[in-house]
Write an enzyme that holds these catalytic residues in place. Structure first.
Site, PDB file in Angstrom:
ATOM      1  N   GLU A 133     -32.613 -15.190  -8.780  1.00 20.65           N
ATOM      2  CA  GLU A 133     -33.393 -15.604  -9.945  1.00 20.65           C
ATOM      3  C   GLU A 133     -34.841 -15.138  -9.887  1.00 20.65           C
ATOM      4  OE1 GLU A 133     -33.738 -19.965  -9.813  1.00 20.65           O
ATOM      5  OE2 GLU A 133     -32.813 -19.700  -7.859  1.00 20.65           O
TER       6      GLU A 133
ATOM      7  N   ARG B 125       0.836  -1.208   0.000  1.00 21.14           N
ATOM      8  CA  ARG B 125       0.000   0.000   0.000  1.00 21.14           C
ATOM      9  C   ARG B 125       0.866   1.251   0.000  1.00 21.14           C
ATOM     10  NH1 ARG B 125      -1.281  -3.852   3.782  1.00 21.14           N
ATOM     11  NH2 ARG B 125      -3.369  -4.724   3.679  1.00 21.14           N
TER      12      ARG B 125
ATOM     13  N   GLU C 245     -25.978 -14.460   4.244  1.00 21.77           N
ATOM     14  CA  GLU C 245     -24.811 -13.885   3.575  1.00 21.77           C
ATOM     15  C   GLU C 245     -25.043 -12.431   3.186  1.00 21.77           C
ATOM     16  OE1 GLU C 245     -26.930 -15.812   2.214  1.00 21.77           O
ATOM     17  OE2 GLU C 245     -27.387 -14.982   0.241  1.00 21.77           O
ATOM     18  N   ASP C 246     -26.309 -12.093   2.882  1.00 20.56           N
ATOM     19  CA  ASP C 246     -26.550 -10.700   2.488  1.00 20.56           C
ATOM     20  C   ASP C 246     -26.466  -9.760   3.682  1.00 20.56           C
ATOM     21  OD1 ASP C 246     -28.815 -11.825   3.549  1.00 20.56           O
ATOM     22  OD2 ASP C 246     -30.185 -10.647   2.308  1.00 20.56           O
TER      23      ASP C 246
ATOM     24  N   ARG D 190     -32.250 -15.284  10.793  1.00 21.90           N
ATOM     25  CA  ARG D 190     -31.579 -14.061  10.346  1.00 21.90           C
ATOM     26  C   ARG D 190     -31.279 -13.152  11.533  1.00 21.90           C
ATOM     27  NH1 ARG D 190     -31.367 -12.981   4.852  1.00 21.90           N
ATOM     28  NH2 ARG D 190     -31.779 -10.769   4.853  1.00 21.90           N
TER      29      ARG D 190
ATOM     30  N   ARG E 133     -21.614 -16.427  -3.743  1.00 23.12           N
ATOM     31  CA  ARG E 133     -22.155 -15.322  -4.540  1.00 23.12           C
ATOM     32  C   ARG E 133     -21.306 -14.071  -4.374  1.00 23.12           C
ATOM     33  NH1 ARG E 133     -27.955 -13.513  -3.059  1.00 23.12           N
ATOM     34  NH2 ARG E 133     -27.616 -12.392  -5.001  1.00 23.12           N
TER      35      ARG E 133
END
Lengths: 735, 719
Positions: free
Chosen positions: A556, A431, A643-644, A691, A539
């Site tokens: 989908e 960096r 995961e979201d 969740r 994903r």
């Protein structure tokens, strides 16, 4: 009367001017009248023969700087190894790079021994490493080793001092003269000199030490860390105290200090002088003689009065209400005060000559602290009074950024140390100073992704660039049906209709193989199918096929129209560091349960944008997969539905900002199913409570709740305004 | 003690001072001055001509060979060797520098002498062309002082740039006898070629005690971090050859090596690279069969092909800079000049000015052991980044390598920054090339903070004499829950504001500020009375905004505290026919400005507007009594690089007697005037900072099918 005066005045002026012109020559030569000319006379002369002077070196000599009689480069490097050891260690001579080549940057911690108690702080350091993504339990694949012996406190008067370290170390088969070892230390030496002595031979180990002295610091090899207290949080950490950007800095005091005054011994020179700058108004500098057992023995005439004044002010209160804080050396060079001031957004004024500042290899302290000189204490007040209010504001903000990025928890201090070492391993993949000193900070910038500021979502403005003008649509398919469903066909049509769409990627995560290419709809943009590994975290894998900055993440079942996609993408281009999407959720604190709640109900706020229909920067795929520790991804893979949320939590933790919701056509609202697996009844509520559990587990991992709520939604400028639809660019959004 | 900065006026716009009856005193003083001047001039005119100095006047016409000769006895003292533990706080006397309002160190240069040993043999060349240039640059700079007693830093005129031409012991003796030597404290030596055979030490071998060393070719073991300064090895070709800047982009070769007399081991590694990667790697060496008169330093050869040096460097993306006997190489300067990205292979080398320059942005450093992997390492660098490095390399050369002057001034600046750290030059100023400085923005409110709601906002109403409408606005705005204070800026000097008892009674403090002049910029003054970060600027005729709308606007501002958050939006457009900018107030799908007749923004921007507005914009606005809002939009967009946020649906801002906002906007001349403003401001800013966006902010549930009473902001968009 008036005119006569004017005439006289003019005549005088004219004659004076005339005289000046004629007699000016003498005047100009008269030194008193023109200091400038005199200076020119005494300046470095313009030699008459300057053009004849020889070059400092013959051009050929400059270009042919070889000397065949010298050692060959290889021999020279070998010779270095024996010369530049121990106190003259550098990475080239004391670190075995080859250990890091095969398995990458992996850190091994020696197993903890039962009979060997370790301090709370050292326990936290070891935990941080074991939790990090660099940890390995296998010494064979390790690049850096960390002792299980507590080396933090090497003051042999201290109760935590571990004896016979030399002996113990020699017993370790992995020690190898200290090569590739990293040793942490907070206190070295003891009364009266507080030297840098650790009481054992560290050999070729890298020393990460607080209160580092520039003289014993091996540049590019050792690391200076901040002194942190026992109760420094393991992770998360308190946020800084700056809640508002005021200009001028609307604080009661300009400069404060409250602390011990040493009457004798090392460090007393500075501490003894601090009371001189106290003015009782905007500069408060209070000292007390009361410390140690026999302070009264050395007591001087000031002590009693000082001790009384000292009690009149509260340290925390001073910290909160001052623009600058003096951070003088104590017996050692560093002090807790440094981090305290940083957190309090009280700009540290350092009076600690020869202190190698924490992480100075990466951090540009000139942006967040005033590095004063102990010898010039009395100039400090006037110097800081001259600092512009806008600089003060910039300093204050920088203290908060640094605190939050590098210091607020043991995890951050340890990870920063590791990242600095990692950067040294491949200088071309490290960096730049810009990346270390700009939000969101070094650890969140993965050099393996890129070292170019334009590739990250954070620097477009500073860098003067803008995000790419196209996006990649990324559709995840998990349904078990072998053929393509109607919704996905419609979705592909809608998305490929967008003028900003560069390509469509389909992540095929079903057991059955994807339909042959002939079955897929014809689109104007390329459509690629990626075979997934049937993991949810898949994903967010950084597939090389994603070449645009923007990713449109879709499920989908998602139903979107082209104009929705177009509008959302335009919004994302204004907020490239955030998640911009359609259906949203929110979190709230549930005081009854004493935990965080998650809701999908319509509320006036939002803090999560479902990744079933959202734009975000492709860098977040890399962060998700490479920055987060594997344990977190395993967690979401096992919960099958989170995961979201993790993605939202990650982005919020990085940006400290809420996501952005854009408007969505009515008929499709919440036709996006809650999640993949059934939504009705018991399953739905189980899904929901999963969740919520997941959210709480994530908060526990991060050590705080990163999500931020927003009360707004972005609509097209003329959304539902009473004007002709013909005027509206996004009229279809209103249907 | 005075600060370098001007003190800001903290208390309202100042009155213009007027002189009325005091002119008499003026005249008297003037007369006496003129009279005195006359007498003085006369006296000097007829004074004997002895004032003319005889010695100094001829200085300008001297040759370096005429300088005084100093004989060094064989037993004259020699300084200690350099002390490796020296740091600024141990070996440097800061008291000599003192606090000074300009935060500039004072540098003294010893006058030139010729040093000879006991036998009359000279110790070295008197001075080289480069060292003369360097001293000239210092003496012409702001750092220079001729007063040895005021100096903080001393630069000997003894030329030690190249150790090869020095007699080490005698040079050391010459240093030791300097009048202020004092163990070398605060003395600065410049050296570019250190060491000599066979050891080639990486720092000047002349014993120099505590003197600071600006050296080319330090290694990490000899460089005293924070004390010494690492400088480039100057390449005289820089002055000789004019290589025009070449735009960044792909070049004919990928890697080029142009150094002569490389160690055979390096040579063979390079050749292995070439064998592996073919024509994209070009390895040049000395030409063997050049005709006479062609300088060998300006040619390079590969087999039978002859190339011009340094021009050939412009043909490659990457240029190898390998260490030779020394670490610092002049070729680095040539490579940077050519805009070729240097690949630096010199373990332990401290790069020039590394204390301030971020070399990762302009070069690739590869460890010597990794030479065989050079090709793949370089290939992994994305094209965009290479182009930036090319630009950056050229910029480093232009700013810090191109002349001895550049090298001298950068060195002094680095030392200056250590002594006055609070006035130091920032990373950006050192590293950003002008093009980046120009195109990038650094937001002054860069920390992502959502200000606490409890702080509330201060409403500022600018008013002239529409008291009735003003009172209505006050009453309406006072209904907004987060209002914490209301400030009325009374811009009418001819009329007093209404008595206290007549003002509406509201729940928050109401203050009236009277101004000295009827200026539009009074609206944007950072009044001390503003204690909140958020300011709501509102005209005295904006009565159509509901409390929900205002409160929501404040909430939106909290999420975007560095932006203008306003109600009526406007757009700027490029008029292709007229070839200039045009102002647009029609119903458009885009916005780029919000009117400050009703807008939230951070108080910081008041400060910027009042003190940092570029050019003459502020006066222009006050003179034209128009466009203060456009100026504010420009200012904020320019400093943050961000767009405005328009909140809530469009409303007809109807009010019969309105002269502002839509009332006037309909007027054609008004439109023309506003367009002129945009063009004027764009030319002052030198760019068009406004950002066009297609979105506006509404409450999350705006127009959703959801019970209105459950919405936080139900009353939005009603007329």
């Amino acid at each position: 009367m008036q005119t006569r005066k004017k005439y006289i005045f003019l005549t005088f002026l004219a004659s004076w001017l005339l005289l000046f012109f004629f007699g000016g020559d003498q005047l100009r030569r008269f030194a008193f009248f023109s200091g400038r000319k005199t200076e020119a006379q005494r300046n470095w002369p313009h030699w008459t023969d300057r053009s004849l002077l020889k070059n400092f070196a013959d051009p050929e000599e400059l270009q042919r700087d070889g000397d065949p009689s010298l050692l060959s480069p290889r021999e020279r490097r070998a010779a270095w190894l024996s010369i530049y050891k121990n106190s003259r260690c550098r990475m080239e001579t004391c670190f075995d790079f080859s250990r890091c080549e095969k398995n990458g940057f992996k850190v091994f911690t020696y197993p903890r021994e039962r009979d060997q108690p370790i301090s709370e702080s050292y326990g936290k350091i070891l935990t941080s490493i074991e939790r990090s993504r660099y940890y390995t339990p296998d010494p064979q694949e390790a690049c850096v080793f960390i002792l299980s012996i507590d080396t933090l406190d090497r003051d042999h008067l201290s109760g935590q001092y571990v004896r016979n370290v030399d002996e113990k170390i020699r017993g370790f088969p992995l020690w190898n003269g200290g090569r590739n070892h990293l040793i942490f230390n907070l206190y070295s030496g003891t009364w009266p000199n507080y030297t840098e002595d650790l009481g054992f031979d560290i050999g070729q180990a890298i020393l990460a030490k607080a209160s580092f002295d520039t003289e014993s610091f091996r540049p590019g090899f050792d690391i200076s860390i901040p002194l942190f207290p026992k109760d420094h949080p393991q992770r998360g950490g308190e946020r800084g105290w700056l809640y508002q950007d005021s200009i001028p800095p609307r604080k009661k005091y300009l400069l404060v200090f409250k602390g011990k005054r040493y009457l004798t011994g090392i460090g007393s020179g500075t501490r003894n002088a601090l009371h001189h700058i106290h003015n009782g108004k905007d500069i408060i500098s209070l000292t007390t003689c009361k410390h140690g057992k026999d302070w009264e023995k050395h007591k001087d005439t000031r002590c009693d009065k000082d001790n009384v004044d000292y009690e009149k002010f509260d340290y925390q209160e001073l910290l909160r209400n001052s623009t600058f804080c003096i951070v003088p050396r104590g017996r050692r060079l560093g002090s807790f005060r440094f981090l305290e001031a940083l957190q309090a957004a009280c700009i540290p004024v350092l009076l600690s000559d020869g202190w190698e500042l924490p992480f100075a290899e990466a951090i540009d302290w000139g942006k967040a602290a005033v590095v004063g000189s102990e010898r010039l204490l009395l100039q400090i007040p006037s110097a800081i009074r001259c600092i512009h209010p806008e600089s003060v504001l910039a300093f204050q903000q920088q203290t908060q950024f640094l605190w939050d990025a590098y210091f607020s928890s043991v995890d951050k201090i340890v990870h920063t140390t590791l990242e600095i070492i990692k950067d040294r391993l491949s200088p071309h993949r490290s960096r730049s100073r810009f990346l270390w000193n700009t939000l969101p900070g070094g650890p969140l910038v993965l050099p393996d992704f890129s070292t170019h500021p334009g590739d990250f979502p954070f620097y477009y403005l500073q860098h003067g660039s803008s995000p790419s003008e196209k996006f990649t649509a990324f559709i995840r398919v998990v349904s078990q049906a072998g053929s393509l469903s109607q919704p996905i066909l419609r979705l592909i049509q809608a998305v490929s209709g967008s003028q900003y769409c560069a390509q469509i990627l389909v992540l095929w995560s079903c057991e059955k193989p994807p339909p042959p290419s002939g079955k897929w709809p014809q689109t104007t943009v390329p459509l690629t199918i990626i075979q997934g590994r049937r993991k949810l975290s898949d994903r967010f894998f950084p597939y090389t096929a994603i070449q645009t900055d923007a990713v449109l993440s879709l499920d989908e079942h998602t139903s979107l129209s082209t104009s929705e996609v177009d509008f959302a993408f335009m919004v994302w281009r204004s907020f490239p560091e955030r998640i911009v999407g359609f259906p949203t959720r929110s979190h709230f604190w549930d005081p009854e349960q004493g935990r965080w709640g998650y809701t999908s109900k319509w509320t006036n706020e939002l803090s999560i944008v479902l990744t079933a229909a959202a734009f975000y920067h492709r860098y977040y795929h890399s962060l998700f997969t490479e920055y987060l520790p594997a344990g977190l991804r395993e967690l979401v893979d096992s919960l099958a539905t989170c995961e979201d949320i993790l993605m939202n939590v990650l982005v919020a933790a990085v940006t400290k900002l809420p996501p952005i919701k854009v408007t969505q056509r009515k008929q499709h609202k919440d036709t996006v199913p809650q999640q993949v697996k059934g939504t009705a009844g018991a399953a739905g509520s189980r899904h929901f409570s999963q969740r919520q559990d997941c959210l709480n587990q994530l908060v526990d991992w991060f050590g705080y709740m990163p999500l931020v709520s927003s009360q707004l939604r972005l609509d097209p400028v003329l959304f539902k305004d009473q004007v002709s639809v013909l005027r509206k660019k996004y009229a279809r959004l209103e249907k | 003690i005075m600060c370098a900065s001007a003190k800001y006026n903290t208390r309202g716009p100042a009155l213009i001072p007027r002189m009325k009856t005091k002119h008499r005193i003026y005249y008297i003083t003037l007369f006496s001055i003129v009279l005195l001047g006359l007498i003085a001039t006369g006296m000097f005119q007829f004074w004997p001509h002895s004032i003319e100095s005889s010695s100094d006047w001829t200085v300008e016409k001297r040759s370096v060979h005429d300088v005084p000769v100093v004989k060094l006895p064989a037993d004259s003292p020699i300084p200690e060797r350099g002390d490796l533990s020296c740091r600024m706080h141990t070996c440097f006397d800061v008291y000599r520098c003192g606090f000074n309002p300009k935060n500039k160190i004072k540098v003294y240069i010893y006058s030139l002498k010729k040093y000879v040993d006991e036998y009359g043999t000279s110790v070295s060349n008197t001075i080289s062309r480069e060292y003369n240039e360097l001293l000239t640059a210092i003496s012409d700079s702001e750092f220079y002082t001729d007063d040895v007693n005021r100096a903080c830093l001393f630069v000997p005129s003894i030329d030690v740039l190249n150790q090869n031409v020095l007699r080490i012991k005698e040079t050391a003796q010459a240093l030791a006898q300097l009048s202020r030597w004092d163990r070398g404290t605060n003395h600065l030596l410049f050296n570019m070629l250190p060491g000599g055979p066979p050891d080639y030490n990486t720092a000047l071998d002349v014993p120099r005690d505590r003197a600071l060393l600006a050296g080319g070719g330090f290694s990490t073991w000899t460089y005293r971090q924070g004390y010494d300064v690492s400088i480039p090895v100057y390449s005289p070709l820089s002055g000789e050859v004019d290589l025009p800047e070449r735009g960044p982009g792909p070049r004919r070769y990928f890697i080029l090596s142009s150094q002569m007399a490389l160690h055979p081991e390096y040579q063979s590694e390079l050749e292995a690279l070439q064998a592996e990667n073919g024509e994209s790697v070009l390895i040049l060496d000395k030409c063997t069969n050049l005709s006479d008169g062609v300088p060998a330093v300006r040619k390079r050869c590969y087999k039978n092909q002859v190339f011009d040096y340094p021009q050939v460097l412009q043909e490659s993306m990457f240029c190898v800079v390998l260490r030779g006997a020394r670490l610092g190489q002049a070729v680095l300067s040539d490579v940077l000049q050519a805009g070729c990205v240097p690949v630096i292979i010199a373990d332990s080398y401290i790069l020039p000015f590394s204390e301030v320059l971020d070399w990762k942005r302009a070069s690739v450093v590869i460890p010597e052991e990794k030479m065989p992997e050079m090709y793949s390492i370089l290939q992994s660098i994305p094209q965009r980044q290479i182009e930036e490095m090319q630009r950056q390399a050229r910029w480093f050369w232009e700013a810090y390598f191109r002349s001895m002057k550049a090298i001298a001034l950068a060195t002094l600046q680095i030392i200056n920054d250590r002594i006055y750290p609070y006035a130091a030059i920032s990373y950006e100023e050192w590293n950003d090339p002008p093009a980046v400085k120009w195109s990038s923005v650094s937001n002054p409110l860069f920390l992502p903070l959502i200000p606490p709601q409890s702080q509330g906002f201060t409403a500022i109403v600018l008013t002239y004499d529409r008291v009735e409408s003003l009172f209505r606005v006050i009453t309406e705005v006072s209904k907004v829950p987060s209002l914490s204070k209301l400030l009325v800026v009374w811009n009418n000097q001819n009329k007093n504001p209404p008595e206290d008892s007549l003002w509406p009674k509201i729940r928050v403090p109401l203050k009236v500020v009277r101004t000295a002049e009827n200026k539009l910029s009074n609206r944007f003054f950072p009044y001390d009375e503003i204690e909140t970060e958020a300011v709501l600027a509102i005209d005295d005729d904006i009565i159509m905004l509901t409390s929900d709308e205002l409160q929501f606007g404040y909430e939106v501002w909290r999420e975007f505290p560095d932006r203008l958050v306003g109600y009526p939006g406007r757009l700027h457009l490029w008029d292709h026919e007229m070839n200039k900018w045009k102002y647009e107030s029609e119903w458009t799908n885009e916005v780029s400005m919000v009117l400050t007749g009703a807008a939230f923004y951070h108080k910081y921007f008041n400060y910027l507007y009042t003190y940092k507005m570029p050019g003459d914009i502020k006066n222009w606005v006050d003179a034209h009594m128009n466009c203060e809002d456009i100026a504010m939009n420009f200012l904020v967009a320019n400093v943050t690089g961000k767009s405005v946020i328009k909140v809530t649906p469009r409303k007809k801002f109807k009010c019969p007697e309105c002269t502002a906002i839509d009332g006037l906007s309909l007027d054609q001349t008004h439109m023309v005037e506003r367009s002129e403003c945009i063009n004027k401001f764009a030319s002052v800013f030198g760019t068009m900072p406004l950002k066009v966006v297609e979105h506006r902010a509404d409450p999350v549930l705006y127009k959703d099918d959801f019970p209105e009473k459950l919405k936080s902001f139900p009353n939005i968009g009603s007329l």
